[in-house]
Design an enzyme around this catalytic site. Structure first.
Site, short mmCIF file in Angstrom:
data_model
loop_
_atom_site.label_atom_id
_atom_site.label_comp_id
_atom_site.label_asym_id
_atom_site.label_seq_id
_atom_site.Cartn_x
_atom_site.Cartn_y
_atom_site.Cartn_z
N GLY A 41 0.83 -1.21 0.00
CA GLY A 41 0.00 0.00 0.00
C GLY A 41 0.86 1.25 0.00
O GLY A 41 2.07 1.19 0.22
N VAL A 62 -1.54 -7.04 10.46
CA VAL A 62 -2.68 -7.81 10.98
C VAL A 62 -2.29 -9.20 11.50
O VAL A 62 -3.13 -9.89 12.08
CB VAL A 62 -3.82 -7.95 9.94
CG1 VAL A 62 -4.45 -6.60 9.63
CG2 VAL A 62 -3.35 -8.67 8.67
N LEU A 76 -9.19 -6.58 4.12
CA LEU A 76 -8.57 -6.58 2.79
C LEU A 76 -7.07 -6.78 2.85
O LEU A 76 -6.43 -6.87 1.79
CB LEU A 76 -8.85 -5.25 2.08
CG LEU A 76 -10.14 -5.11 1.27
CD1 LEU A 76 -11.37 -5.28 2.14
CD2 LEU A 76 -10.20 -3.74 0.59
N ASN A 102 -7.01 -13.12 13.75
CA ASN A 102 -7.04 -11.91 14.60
C ASN A 102 -8.27 -11.05 14.33
O ASN A 102 -8.92 -10.56 15.26
CB ASN A 102 -5.77 -11.08 14.38
CG ASN A 102 -4.57 -11.72 15.07
OD1 ASN A 102 -4.71 -12.40 16.08
ND2 ASN A 102 -3.39 -11.50 14.52
N TYR A 148 -0.94 -17.82 -1.67
CA TYR A 148 -2.08 -16.91 -1.78
C TYR A 148 -3.39 -17.70 -1.87
O TYR A 148 -4.32 -17.48 -1.08
CB TYR A 148 -1.89 -16.05 -3.02
CG TYR A 148 -2.95 -14.99 -3.25
CD1 TYR A 148 -2.99 -13.84 -2.47
CD2 TYR A 148 -3.90 -15.14 -4.26
CE1 TYR A 148 -3.95 -12.85 -2.72
CE2 TYR A 148 -4.85 -14.16 -4.51
CZ TYR A 148 -4.87 -13.02 -3.73
OH TYR A 148 -5.82 -12.05 -3.97
N LYS A 152 -6.00 -17.94 1.17
CA LYS A 152 -7.36 -17.38 1.06
C LYS A 152 -8.41 -18.46 1.28
O LYS A 152 -9.49 -18.18 1.82
CB LYS A 152 -7.54 -16.74 -0.32
CG LYS A 152 -6.76 -15.45 -0.52
CD LYS A 152 -7.40 -14.27 0.20
CE LYS A 152 -6.77 -12.95 -0.17
NZ LYS A 152 -7.39 -11.80 0.48
P1 NAD Z 1 -3.06 -4.09 -2.65
O1 NAD Z 1 -1.77 -4.84 -2.63
O2 NAD Z 1 -3.09 -2.77 -3.32
O3 NAD Z 1 -3.62 -3.90 -1.18
C1 NAD Z 1 -3.36 -4.76 -0.11
C2 NAD Z 1 -3.07 -3.90 1.11
O4 NAD Z 1 -2.84 -4.76 2.24
C3 NAD Z 1 -1.80 -3.05 0.93
O5 NAD Z 1 -2.05 -1.73 1.31
C4 NAD Z 1 -0.79 -3.73 1.86
O6 NAD Z 1 0.20 -2.85 2.34
C5 NAD Z 1 -1.71 -4.26 2.94
N1 NAD Z 1 -1.13 -5.39 3.70
C6 NAD Z 1 -0.52 -6.48 3.22
N2 NAD Z 1 -0.15 -7.30 4.23
C7 NAD Z 1 -0.55 -6.68 5.38
C8 NAD Z 1 -0.44 -7.02 6.76
N3 NAD Z 1 0.14 -8.16 7.16
N4 NAD Z 1 -0.97 -6.16 7.67
C9 NAD Z 1 -1.55 -4.99 7.27
N5 NAD Z 1 -1.68 -4.64 5.98
C10 NAD Z 1 -1.18 -5.47 5.05
O7 NAD Z 1 -4.14 -5.08 -3.31
P2 NAD Z 1 -5.69 -4.84 -3.65
O8 NAD Z 1 -5.87 -5.14 -5.07
O9 NAD Z 1 -6.18 -3.58 -3.08
O10 NAD Z 1 -6.33 -6.06 -2.85
C11 NAD Z 1 -7.04 -5.90 -1.64
C12 NAD Z 1 -7.65 -7.22 -1.23
O11 NAD Z 1 -8.54 -7.68 -2.25
C13 NAD Z 1 -6.63 -8.33 -1.01
O12 NAD Z 1 -7.02 -9.09 0.12
C14 NAD Z 1 -6.72 -9.16 -2.25
O13 NAD Z 1 -6.40 -10.49 -2.00
C15 NAD Z 1 -8.18 -9.00 -2.63
N6 NAD Z 1 -8.38 -9.20 -4.08
C16 NAD Z 1 -8.07 -8.23 -4.98
C17 NAD Z 1 -8.26 -8.47 -6.34
C18 NAD Z 1 -7.97 -7.43 -7.39
O14 NAD Z 1 -8.15 -7.72 -8.57
N7 NAD Z 1 -7.60 -6.21 -7.06
C19 NAD Z 1 -8.74 -9.71 -6.77
C20 NAD Z 1 -9.02 -10.69 -5.82
C21 NAD Z 1 -8.86 -10.41 -4.47
N1 UDP Z 2 -7.87 -10.79 18.95
C1 UDP Z 2 -7.58 -9.50 18.57
N2 UDP Z 2 -8.39 -8.50 19.02
C2 UDP Z 2 -9.46 -8.72 19.81
C3 UDP Z 2 -9.75 -10.04 20.18
C4 UDP Z 2 -8.94 -11.07 19.73
O1 UDP Z 2 -6.62 -9.25 17.85
O2 UDP Z 2 -10.13 -7.75 20.16
C5 UDP Z 2 -7.02 -11.86 18.45
C6 UDP Z 2 -6.28 -12.57 19.55
O3 UDP Z 2 -4.90 -12.44 19.27
C7 UDP Z 2 -6.68 -14.01 19.41
C8 UDP Z 2 -7.35 -14.10 18.08
O4 UDP Z 2 -7.85 -12.81 17.81
O5 UDP Z 2 -5.55 -14.85 19.39
C9 UDP Z 2 -8.48 -15.08 18.04
O6 UDP Z 2 -9.41 -14.72 19.04
P1 UDP Z 2 -10.34 -15.80 19.72
O7 UDP Z 2 -11.15 -15.11 20.75
O8 UDP Z 2 -11.07 -16.52 18.65
O9 UDP Z 2 -9.33 -16.86 20.29
P2 UDP Z 2 -8.52 -16.99 21.64
O10 UDP Z 2 -8.34 -15.58 22.21
O11 UDP Z 2 -9.40 -17.83 22.47
O12 UDP Z 2 -7.25 -17.62 21.20
#
Ligand code: NAD
Ligand code: UDP
Ligand code: UDP
Length: 325
Positions: A41, A62, A76, A102, A148, A152
């Site tokens: 992003g 995330v 997303l 999460n 991927y 997914k």
């Molecule tokens: P993109 O790469 O522009 O956006 C993805 C965003 O997620 C980016 O901003 C990236 O920095 C962020 N990101 C990645 N890993 C992360 C993490 N661990 N924690 C926090 N942020 C994280 O791609 P997009 O096209 O905008 O796609 C968005 C979503 O839609 C994705 O989940 C993708 O799989 C899904 N998708 C998109 C398409 C498409 O054609 N554009 C098709 C199928 C599915």
């Molecule tokens: N979690 C989070 N935010 C919240 C609540 C949960 O990020 O407000 C995360 C937390 O790390 C946890 C995961 O979500 O491991 C799954 O939550 P869940 O309640 O299903 O499982 P548990 O806490 O029992 O492992």
């Protein structure tokens, strides 16, 4: 404008789709918390939202827990382009799977509604055409796209298990190839590659013989589909295909882009990547009946708008590279 202001979390909000979604949610009167680790992003995608009194940005990955107070989640976060999701495949699977856990944990604690951005890649190299939601797919679990595709697929499993086990309100959308302004110029996906190459007068890199097909949806149509799905009754979980059923060979896309840009670029043939699906096209019967949704932007119109965006971007030299490139 919506009558009720909701607090909405958008993960991956600084990405291509996420930035358009944040914009739409703000326009509808909601409070938006955008979460992104900037893997693919860009801050530029959301720079224009920063002064908005109902917009907030948090740099966060995330795969780590997140404790915030919100009403709805659009999940997303995940790199979407093959070159980016294959750059660090373990992280891609972690983002899909641990990220989903999460966000589902967060939704469960808050009794929030959560939408998952799934993908047509769950169908792999499909043997059923066009793809309907009940088709279970043809995915190679060992290949370079598996981080991927299987990530997914596992995320979808988690969504349905949290729904059955914990009564989390879920919405799963299977997105087909979507394009438009704010795709990253080095994103590697076909529409952005071809447009940037055409605008630069560089060779158009066509993989394989270009007979493989895709169906391209303009971003505003997709976002409208997201909103409609999120606003369905709780018993509607999906999965729902959202995409444009106008299918074309990739070679024809190259020719259209050369024509629309008036470019002198020629086509250069490159090897087809492993496991590249030979055909892909959504069956959107379910979206039509359930959401009363169908795409409204024709391919040439959407391409023109995307070409204008990239022309401006290249002229301003705003084409920075993703964090890991
Ligand atoms: P993109 O790469 O522009 O956006 C993805 C965003 O997620 C980016 O901003 C990236 O920095 C962020 N990101 C990645 N890993 C992360 C993490 N661990 N924690 C926090 N942020 C994280 O791609 P997009 O096209 O905008 O796609 C968005 C979503 O839609 C994705 O989940 C993708 O799989 C899904 N998708 C998109 C398409 C498409 O054609 N554009 C098709 C199928 C599915
Ligand atoms: N979690 C989070 N935010 C919240 C609540 C949960 O990020 O407000 C995360 C937390 O790390 C946890 C995961 O979500 O491991 C799954 O939550 P869940 O309640 O299903 O499982 P548990 O806490 O029992 O492992
Ligand atoms: N493609 C191509 N040239 C490029 C980039 C992609 O011919 O510069 C092809 C790719 O092999 C695939 C199609 O275009 O057949 C769509 O590729 P993309 O990466 O955009 O999406 P996906 O394969 O995930 O549908």
């Amino acid at each position: 404008m919506s009558l009720v202001r909701k607090r909405v979390l958008v993960t991956g909000g600084a990405g291509f789709l996420g930035s358009h979604l944040c914009e739409r949610l703000l326009a509808d009167g909601h409070d938006v918390l955008c979460v992104d680790n900037y893997f693919t992003g860009r801050k530029d995608n959301i720079a224009h939202l920063h002064g908005h009194p109902h917009f907030e940005m948090l740099r966060h990955d995330v795969t780590f827990p997140l404790y915030v107070e919100i009403d709805e989640i659009y999940n997303l976060a995940c790199p979407a382009s093959p070159i980016h999701y294959q750059f660090d495949p373990v992280q891609t699977t972690k983002t899909s799977v641990v990220g989903a856990i999460n966000m589902l944990g967060l939704a469960k604690r808050l009794k929030a509604k959560i939408l998952q951005a799934s993908t047509s890649e769950v169908y792999g190299d499909p043997t059923v055409h066009p793809q309907t939601e009940d088709y279970r797919g043809n995915v190679n679990p060992l290949g370079p796209r598996a981080c991927y595709d299987e990530g997914k697929r596992a995320a979808e499993t988690l969504f349905f298990d949290y729904h059955r086990q914990h009564r989390v309100r879920i919405k799963v959308v299977r997105i087909f190839n979507t394009y438009g302004p704010r795709m990253h110029p080095d994103d590697g996906r076909v529409v952005s590659n071809f447009i940037v190459q055409a605008l630069r007068g560089a060779p158009i890199t066509l993989y394989g013989d270009g007979s493989q097909t895709r169906a391209f949806c303009f971003v505003s149509d997709l976002i409208e589909g997201f909103m409609r799905l999120m606003n369905t009754a709780d018993e509607v979980t999906g999965p729902v295909n959202i995409g444009n059923p106008h299918e074309i060979p990739v070679r024809e896309l190259a020719e259209r882009i050369i024509h629309l840009t008036g470019s002198a670029s020629t086509i250069e043939y490159r090897p087809l990547p492993q496991d590249d699906p030979t055909q892909r096209c959504p069956d959107i019967t379910l979206a039509r009946s359930l959401l009363r949704w169908e795409p409204s932007v024709a391919l040439d119109d959407g391409l023109r708008r995307t070409i204008d965006y990239f022309a401006d971007l290249l002229a301003s030299d705003g084409a920075d590279t993703p964090r890991h490139a």
